[in-house]
Write a protein that holds these residues in place. Structure first.
Motif, PDB file in Angstrom:
ATOM      1  N   THR A  97       9.615  24.179  17.374  1.00 35.11           N
ATOM      2  CA  THR A  97       9.728  23.978  16.040  1.00 35.11           C
ATOM      3  C   THR A  97       8.488  23.295  15.493  1.00 35.11           C
ATOM      4  OG1 THR A  97      11.336  22.721  14.501  1.00 35.11           O
ATOM      5  CG2 THR A  97      10.651  21.429  16.393  1.00 35.11           C
ATOM      6  N   LEU A 138      13.768  29.806   2.972  1.00 35.59           N
ATOM      7  CA  LEU A 138      14.312  29.351   4.232  1.00 35.59           C
ATOM      8  C   LEU A 138      15.502  30.359   4.546  1.00 35.59           C
ATOM      9  CD1 LEU A 138      13.829  26.762   2.036  1.00 35.59           C
ATOM     10  CD2 LEU A 138      15.257  25.698   3.445  1.00 35.59           C
ATOM     11  N   SER A 153      11.769  30.709   9.658  1.00 31.18           N
ATOM     12  CA  SER A 153      10.507  31.035   9.120  1.00 31.18           C
ATOM     13  C   SER A 153       9.891  31.958  10.051  1.00 31.18           C
ATOM     14  CB  SER A 153       9.960  29.652   9.011  1.00 31.18           C
ATOM     15  OG  SER A 153       8.450  29.839   8.593  1.00 31.18           O
ATOM     16  N   VAL A 156       5.957  29.560  12.800  1.00 28.01           N
ATOM     17  CA  VAL A 156       6.410  28.305  13.672  1.00 28.01           C
ATOM     18  C   VAL A 156       5.157  27.785  14.387  1.00 28.01           C
ATOM     19  CG1 VAL A 156       8.156  27.409  14.912  1.00 28.01           C
ATOM     20  CG2 VAL A 156       8.687  28.989  13.475  1.00 28.01           C
ATOM     21  N   SER A 162       5.672  21.910   8.316  1.00 30.23           N
ATOM     22  CA  SER A 162       6.559  22.003   7.127  1.00 30.23           C
ATOM     23  C   SER A 162       6.500  20.893   6.012  1.00 30.23           C
ATOM     24  CB  SER A 162       8.058  21.965   7.786  1.00 30.23           C
ATOM     25  OG  SER A 162       8.410  20.862   7.853  1.00 30.23           O
ATOM     26  N   CYS A 165      11.503  20.058   6.363  1.00 34.90           N
ATOM     27  CA  CYS A 165      12.551  20.707   7.203  1.00 34.90           C
ATOM     28  C   CYS A 165      12.109  21.066   8.687  1.00 34.90           C
ATOM     29  CB  CYS A 165      12.770  22.044   6.354  1.00 34.90           C
ATOM     30  SG  CYS A 165      13.844  21.856   4.976  1.00 34.90           S
ATOM     31  N   ARG A 167      11.468  23.739  11.146  1.00 34.50           N
ATOM     32  CA  ARG A 167      11.242  25.320  11.163  1.00 34.50           C
ATOM     33  C   ARG A 167      11.552  25.814  12.379  1.00 34.50           C
ATOM     34  NH1 ARG A 167       5.290  26.757   8.764  1.00 34.50           N
ATOM     35  NH2 ARG A 167       5.349  25.522   7.076  1.00 34.50           N
TER      36      ARG A 167
END
Length: 191
Positions: A97, A138, A153, A156, A162, A165, A167
């Motif tokens: 992430t 998104l 997305s 990453v 970000s 959020c 991702r």
């Protein structure tokens, strides 16, 4: 890169919980994302390449530690930039992430700092499709507090990038949807 060596690495990653879709012997985007998650868990450089140090971590069976000991939750480990899916008290999946960058940004004439809020939340609402917001696109967002969501997305990276959020790759968020592991009401623990 492809072949039996890649297939064995994919199978080992999957056995440890690093989600990469299905093991097919092709070193593609999802394998690179899984390798990057392993690198993050092992405290290595984050390039998505299965080099000697990463291979050693894979052979040692390096896995992150989830904090959820019972029940089910989606954990967002901001320090390691990992999403951990815990089901019935067991870590089942580890996803790469990218969370809030910590940098200032401007929206509608106001300046904000890109941070991902910490705490225990739950999936409150979701959109099964593309959501276009002032800050970007998104894919299939699962909102856990206010306008903050787990979402897909095309980008990453291995670092926080970000607006706040969480991702995930588009295929990873598709997996969260199709597998049912992140339904409305599921705990999202961000730390």
């Amino acid at each position: 890169m492809s072949g039996p060596y890649v297939l064995r690495a994919q199978q080992r990653l999957s056995a440890l919980g690093y989600w990469l879709g299905s093991a097919d012997g092709e070193y593609g985007y999802l394998t690179s994302q899984a390798v990057m998650a392993l690198q993050k868990a092992a405290g290595l450089g984050r390039d998505g390449i299965l080099g000697p140090k990463t291979k050693a971590a894979l052979e040692r069976g390096v896995r992150p530690d989830a904090r959820t000991r019972s029940g089910s939750a989606i954990e967002v480990d901001k320090t390691h930039q990992l999403v951990l899916v815990v089901l019935d008290g067991r870590l089942r999946y580890v996803l790469n992430t990218s969370t809030g960058s910590g940098r200032p940004y401007t929206s509608d004439g106001h300046t904000y700092v890109a941070t991902t809020p910490e705490g225990r939340f739950s999936v409150q609402r979701q959109i099964d499709g593309l959501r276009v917001s002032r800050l970007g696109e998104l894919w299939r967002p699962k909102y856990f507090t206010g306008g903050y969501a787990l979402h897909g997305s095309p980008s990453v990276p291995g670092f926080p990038a970000s607006h706040g959020c969480v991702r995930l790759s588009n295929p990873a968020i598709d997996f969260l949807w199709s597998s049912g592991v992140a339904p409305i009401g599921r705990t999202v623990w961000v730390y």
